[in-house]
Motif scaffolding. Structure first.
Motif, mmCIF file in Angstrom:
data_model
loop_
_atom_site.group_PDB
_atom_site.id
_atom_site.type_symbol
_atom_site.label_atom_id
_atom_site.label_comp_id
_atom_site.label_asym_id
_atom_site.label_seq_id
_atom_site.Cartn_x
_atom_site.Cartn_y
_atom_site.Cartn_z
ATOM 1 N N ALA A 22 -9.990 -2.305 -9.391
ATOM 2 C CA ALA A 22 -9.427 -0.960 -9.494
ATOM 3 C C ALA A 22 -10.460 0.132 -9.220
ATOM 4 C CB ALA A 22 -8.810 -0.764 -10.879
ATOM 5 N N ILE B 248 -7.711 -9.229 -10.860
ATOM 6 C CA ILE B 248 -8.177 -8.015 -10.186
ATOM 7 C C ILE B 248 -8.823 -7.092 -11.212
ATOM 8 C CG2 ILE B 248 -7.503 -5.942 -8.925
ATOM 9 C CD1 ILE B 248 -5.200 -7.593 -7.743
ATOM 10 N N LEU C 179 -11.145 0.387 -5.576
ATOM 11 C CA LEU C 179 -9.955 0.996 -4.977
ATOM 12 C C LEU C 179 -9.997 2.506 -5.165
ATOM 13 C CD1 LEU C 179 -7.109 0.890 -3.703
ATOM 14 C CD2 LEU C 179 -6.212 0.527 -6.010
ATOM 15 N N SER D 125 -9.284 3.016 -15.063
ATOM 16 C CA SER D 125 -9.490 1.571 -15.012
ATOM 17 C C SER D 125 -9.751 0.981 -16.390
ATOM 18 C CB SER D 125 -10.646 1.234 -14.073
ATOM 19 O OG SER D 125 -10.331 1.623 -12.756
ATOM 20 N N CYS E 98 -1.869 4.155 -9.148
ATOM 21 C CA CYS E 98 -2.206 2.957 -8.371
ATOM 22 C C CYS E 98 -3.458 2.302 -8.954
ATOM 23 C CB CYS E 98 -2.427 3.339 -6.908
ATOM 24 S SG CYS E 98 -2.724 1.950 -5.824
ATOM 25 N N GLN F 160 0.833 -1.198 0.000
ATOM 26 C CA GLN F 160 0.000 0.000 0.000
ATOM 27 C C GLN F 160 0.873 1.256 0.000
ATOM 28 O OE1 GLN F 160 -2.431 0.444 3.494
ATOM 29 N NE2 GLN F 160 -3.932 1.682 2.398
ATOM 30 N N CYS G 209 -3.388 -1.231 -11.027
ATOM 31 C CA CYS G 209 -4.239 -2.272 -10.456
ATOM 32 C C CYS G 209 -5.172 -2.847 -11.520
ATOM 33 C CB CYS G 209 -5.035 -1.711 -9.282
ATOM 34 S SG CYS G 209 -6.047 -2.929 -8.443
ATOM 35 N N SER G 210 -5.682 -1.992 -12.394
ATOM 36 C CA SER G 210 -6.604 -2.457 -13.430
ATOM 37 C C SER G 210 -5.916 -3.315 -14.487
ATOM 38 C CB SER G 210 -7.298 -1.276 -14.098
ATOM 39 O OG SER G 210 -6.387 -0.519 -14.857
#
Length: 169
Positions: free
Chosen positions: A37, A32, A40, A55, A22, A10, A26-27
């Protein structure tokens, strides 16, 4: 121990690359993808439209690469001397062959709606893998995945931010 690992990850993402990147990175992560994302982005306080945009773009970035190269990679894995690679390639080929007729029947819309369902293992990575394995034309597959990702993004945005926030903010 697990808490310290989560905290380290994190800290790296949020403090090193920033909130926007981030969500973007993440996307791009398989499984995930945008399904994780967008929530998040909501959790860290990004505006809904920015989470959606980052995303969708991040989720689509690997798709052309997958469409162009995954079939060759799976073929190579099937011919490899490494048994693990053989098993993975065999597993993927059997799964596609088992459902090939059904997948080809619905082709564009089948891949689109498969990608659009916001559940694990139904995202752009898997959709583009399926499209490549059934030899769907590149641009048709890319558009199908993009439409599916955009629909999944709308669903996840409404779930994560709430319908009123999306339409009235």
């Amino acid at each position: 121990m697990l808490d310290s690992i989560v905290t380290a990850i994190q800290t790296f993402f949020l403090e090193t690359v920033g909130e926007e990147l981030c969500v973007f990175f993440c996307s791009m992560i398989p499984i995930i993808e945008l399904r994780g994302a967008i929530p998040l982005g909501a959790a860290i306080g990004l505006p809904w439209w920015l989470s959606y945009f980052l995303s969708v773009v991040g989720n689509m970035l690997p798709v052309p690469i997958i469409l162009l190269f995954v079939k060759a990679v799976i073929t190579w894995m099937g011919k490899s001397k490494v048994k693990f690679f053989n098993k993975v390639a065999d597993f993927l080929n059997k799964r596609v062959e088992k459902r090939r007729g059904q997948i080809e029947k619905y082709s564009f819309w089948g891949v689109c709606f498969f990608v659009a369902v916001p559940l694990p293992v139904t995202g752009a990575w898997t959709g583009s893998l399926v499209a490549a394995m059934i030899d769907m034309k590149f641009w048709k597959a890319l558009l199908s995945c993009l439409l599916g990702v955009m629909i999944a993004g709308v669903i996840m945005t409404v779930i994560s931010y709430g319908a009123l926030a999306v339409f009235f903010s």
